[in-house]
Design an enzyme around this catalytic site. Structure first.
Site, PDB file in Angstrom:
ATOM      1  N   LYS A  99      77.198   2.784  40.587  1.00 52.85           N
ATOM      2  CA  LYS A  99      76.113   2.238  39.779  1.00 52.85           C
ATOM      3  C   LYS A  99      76.173   0.709  39.684  1.00 52.85           C
ATOM      4  CE  LYS A  99      74.560   6.352  38.273  1.00 52.85           C
ATOM      5  NZ  LYS A  99      75.454   7.352  38.880  1.00 52.85           N
TER       6      LYS A  99
HETATM    7  C1  LIG Z   1      75.202   8.617  39.362  1.00 51.31           C
HETATM    8  C2  LIG Z   1      76.236   9.209  40.221  1.00 51.31           C
HETATM    9  C3  LIG Z   1      75.907  10.114  41.242  1.00 51.31           C
HETATM   10  C4  LIG Z   1      74.500  10.609  41.472  1.00 51.31           C
HETATM   11  O1  LIG Z   1      73.653   9.584  41.935  1.00 51.31           O
HETATM   12  P1  LIG Z   1      72.071   9.763  41.823  1.00 51.31           P
HETATM   13  O2  LIG Z   1      71.506   8.454  42.222  1.00 51.31           O
HETATM   14  O3  LIG Z   1      71.795  10.101  40.397  1.00 51.31           O
HETATM   15  O4  LIG Z   1      71.692  10.874  42.732  1.00 51.31           O
HETATM   16  C5  LIG Z   1      76.934  10.567  42.049  1.00 51.31           C
HETATM   17  N1  LIG Z   1      78.218  10.177  41.848  1.00 51.31           N
HETATM   18  C6  LIG Z   1      78.546   9.326  40.873  1.00 51.31           C
HETATM   19  C7  LIG Z   1      79.974   8.977  40.694  1.00 51.31           C
HETATM   20  C8  LIG Z   1      77.592   8.800  40.028  1.00 51.31           C
HETATM   21  O5  LIG Z   1      77.938   7.947  39.072  1.00 51.31           O
END
Ligand SMILES: *Cc1c(COP(=O)(O)O)cnc(C)c1O
Length: 494
Positions: A113
């Site tokens: 993120k």
């Molecule tokens: C948010 C997240 C995901 C999923 O990503 P999306 O964009 O919501 O599909 C997968 N792995 C981790 C560690 C995340 O923080």
């Protein structure tokens, strides 16, 4: 480049306005009106650049109302050696002859993120200036664990912004919770919600569409926006690393034009959507492999064309993927329907009324051609972590393991051995207890203390900011029922 809504094509707004709004008033997602096309020369040029400059090249195609100087400035602020613990920012590690793992977690909160949330606050802050906005923006975030922390880290003490994060009370890991409740900054607030992620997300969506609340807040000098992956300013920085990965693979022997498959552990469909956009722009991508945990709503959708959220919700060891309503799917449907806003409105109305919709034959065909969906249960997730660690000496987290496992399923079932990049979305230290158990250790104690045990067991280095959590003070203690989320917002924005 203008933006419009997946539910209302007659709207036309600038990139800055789209980023400022987050979600369209009609409930749709703001989406670029065309997808810029790139060719081999573009990719060749980027291959010779560092990550920051690649980001400028890709983002400037979509954000024509931002100057290249601005974007370079943001890229340097977002992706630097103070915030990231590796120079390449998003390195592609070779796992075997035709498999690469793109590590997206070298940023300040140890999850992917950060790749977007170190960028978004800068884009948004500039958007306020560009649109002459005088009110303070309040970012409301519903998080399945990683977004909340990464968003607060990006927005902490950014002028003219406030941020409030809601997380499911028993749906995040101990490290994730510790990261959130110790967040510093004078403009942040955190609240646990009794319920799961979908409850928190539904609560935030309801607040967004509450006109009375909106007016009250306006009188107080605030307006609401979103840092969830429904915000275009989240998706765009993610497109960058898929383009960048292709450039990196060229340096590892890939021939220009050769296709690569991309496998992504998926929750809200944001990360894999960014890969889809990279493909649509002209990056030579074959299959997009969508990996889910036991919440297999997307697997079923990609295989049958039926999206059905009426199913049990599973709390898993990959909590950031515990999602039954993947909001960003709407952008994919919009694109695959030939940008048919009426058709998308129909699907979304059915989803909110019956919790279910079935896409057209044309969309089903496109899904079959471009995507492959698979899911991985809890035991298989653990087994994959163990296998990667023992056979390849590579420690991966629970989310990444889901992708690694589904990739293997895909190869077995289809025989397709195309070079594949799979996304590693979090550091294994964010999910110590499950990772320890998977590699045959018995977690001793709980919470942040397990960081040391994982370090001792594997010799892997604890990310600096996670190691520092132990000494940090808890700042937030609030819990709300789903129905009480509105008043939590109102008391934060007094
Ligand atoms: C948010 C997240 C995901 C999923 O990503 P999306 O964009 O919501 O599909 C997968 N792995 C981790 C560690 C995340 O923080």
């Amino acid at each position: 480049m203008k933006y419009y809504s997946t539910r209302e094509k007659s709207l036309r707004i600038s990139g800055a306005e789209a980023i400022k709004m987050g979600l369209s008033r009609d409930g749709g997602l703001l989406t670029p009106e065309t997808i810029p096309q790139i060719g081999k020369d573009f990719l060749e040029r980027l291959a010779g650049m560092d990550y920051q400059h690649r980001a400028v090249e890709v983002m400037s195609l979509f954000l024509t109302d931002y100057s290249r100087e601005e974007l370079l400035d943001y890229a340097n602020n977002a992706y630097n050696q103070e915030k990231f613990d590796c120079r390449e920012i998003a390195p592609c590690r070779k796992v075997d002859g035709n498999t690469f793992c793109m590590e997206l977690w070298h940023g300040p909160t140890s999850a992917f993120k950060d790749m977007a949330l170190q960028m978004l606050p800068q884009l948004l802050s500039a958007a306020l200036q560009k649109t002459g906005e005088e009110k303070t923006v309040c970012i409301l975030v519903a998080t399945s664990g990683d977004t909340g922390k990464a968003a607060m880290e990006g927005f902490a003490d950014v002028p003219q912004t406030k941020i409030m994060v809601f997380y499911p009370k028993n749906g995040v890991s101990a490290v994730q919770e510790a990261q959130m409740v110790t967040q510093e900054g004078g403009n942040v607030d955190v609240c646990a919600v009794v319920g799961n992620f979908d409850d928190a997300q539904a609560g935030v969506k309801r607040i967004f569409s509450d006109e009375v609340l909106r007016e009250t807040l306006a009188e107080r000098g605030y307006f609401l926006s979103s840092a969830n992956s429904i915000n275009w300013g989240r998706i765009l920085p993610q497109v960058v690393y898929y383009v960048s990965a292709y450039c990196d693979l060229l340096a590892s022997g890939l021939q220009m034009g050769d296709k690569v498959n991309i496998c992504v552990p998926t929750g809200n469909f944001g990360n894999i959507l960014a890969a889809y956009y990279a493909k649509r722009m002209g990056v030579p991508v074959g299959r997009l492999i969508c990996a889910s945990n036991s919440n297999d709503v997307l697997t079923e959708f990609l295989r049958t064309g039926v999206y059905n959220r009426n199913r049990p919700f599973h709390t898993t060891m990959s909590p950031s993927m515990d999602i039954l309503v993947s909001s960003n799917l709407e952008r994919l449907l919009f694109d695959l329907s030939g940008e048919n806003d009426g058709e998308v409105r129909g699907y979304m109305a059915a989803l909110s009324q019956d919790g279910r919709y079935e896409v057209s034959e044309a969309i089903k065909e496109a899904l079959r051609e471009q995507f492959w969906g698979g899911f991985c249960g809890e035991e298989e997730t653990s087994a994959t972590i163990a296998e990667y660690y023992k056979k390849r000496h590579y420690l991966i987290d629970t989310h990444t393991a889901v992708a690694a496992n589904v990739l293997e399923q895909y190869r077995k079932e289809t025989g397709d051995d195309t070079v594949t990049v799979f996304a590693s979305t979090a550091s294994p230290f964010k999910f110590c207890d499950h990772v320890l158990s998977a590699i045959g250790e018995t977690p001793e104690g709980e919470g942040v203390g397990l960081l040391h045990q994982l370090n001792k067991a594997t010799g892997e280095v604890i990310p600096e900011r996670l190691a520092a959590l132990e000494k940090k003070e808890r700042r937030f203690n609030q819990t709300a029922e789903k129905a009480g989320m509105d008043s939590a917002v109102m008391s934060f924005l007094k």
